[in-house]
Design a protein around this motif. Structure first.
Motif: not given
Length: 213
Positions: A69-72, A79-84
């Motif tokens: 989330r801090d690299q893109t 959104r996917l990363a946050y949900d996971i």
């Protein structure tokens, strides 16, 4: 275009604490029906082993998700990363909550995956340097933290597909070996959700001219 603000760990941590408190209350209610005192799992049971190992497995998924989330700036990946991260942090809290309720240790003297010794780990084996099947190595995590933009997105999606494959193997084993109904339901939910996410991530890799490893 102005730079996207970085995530705020202290805000997210507070939110996760609230979620886990609610989850602990919910799991305590469910376990009171599913696990009478006379049927508390043994320390070397599949129920305890799955709870311990999947909690560790989930923690790495949370870590990788906050890294990317801090690299893109890509909204779909973020959104996917946050949900996971939120889902697996919540589930990790439930797994540790069960161990607390059962008054069982959170670390096994037998090491990781010992509860699956009769079934094996399937075709998806742990890589050299990783703790369990599907988990990234320290070198892979370091590489993820150095990449930016689409390169970071691709590596994250590839690592997370591997991670989910290992998680699904473990969760399927719990649906067959665990005795606590609430835990078996959680494991089955993990299988279904992570299989769905693997399909989504495969499509996202294809959009970026790549594929699972």
């Amino acid at each position: 275009m102005p730079a996207r603000p970085k995530s705020r760990p202290f805000v997210l941590t507070a939110a996760v604490v609230v979620v886990l408190a609610l989850a602990a209350w919910a799991l305590a209610t469910s376990l009171s029906d599913d696990t009478p005192a006379s049927q508390v799992p043994a320390a070397d049971s599949a129920d305890a082993g799955f709870a311990r190992d999947m909690a560790v497995h989930h923690q790495q998924a949370v870590e990788m998700s906050y890294i990317v989330r801090d690299q893109t700036d890509d909204e779909d990946v973020r959104r996917l990363a946050y949900d996971i991260a939120q889902t697996q942090a919540n589930q990790r809290g439930m797994l540790f909550g069960w161990l607390d309720l059962w008054e069982l240790p959170k670390i096994s003297a037998d090491g990781y995956m010992a509860w699956m010794k009769d079934q094996g780990h399937g075709e998806h084996q742990a890589k050299g340097g990783s703790l369990m099947p599907g988990m990234a190595t320290a070198d892979e995590l370091e590489q993820l933290g150095k990449l930016k933009g689409q390169q970071a997105e691709v590596l994250y999606l590839q690592l997370m597909i591997d991670h989910h494959m290992g998680g699904v193997t473990m969760a399927r084993a719990c649906t067959q070996q665990c005795e606590v109904k609430a835990e078996k339901r959680l494991a089955q939910g993990m299988v279904e959700a992570q299989q769905s996410e693997m399909k989504l991530m495969t499509d996202m890799l294809r959009e970026r001219g790549s594929a699972p490893r």
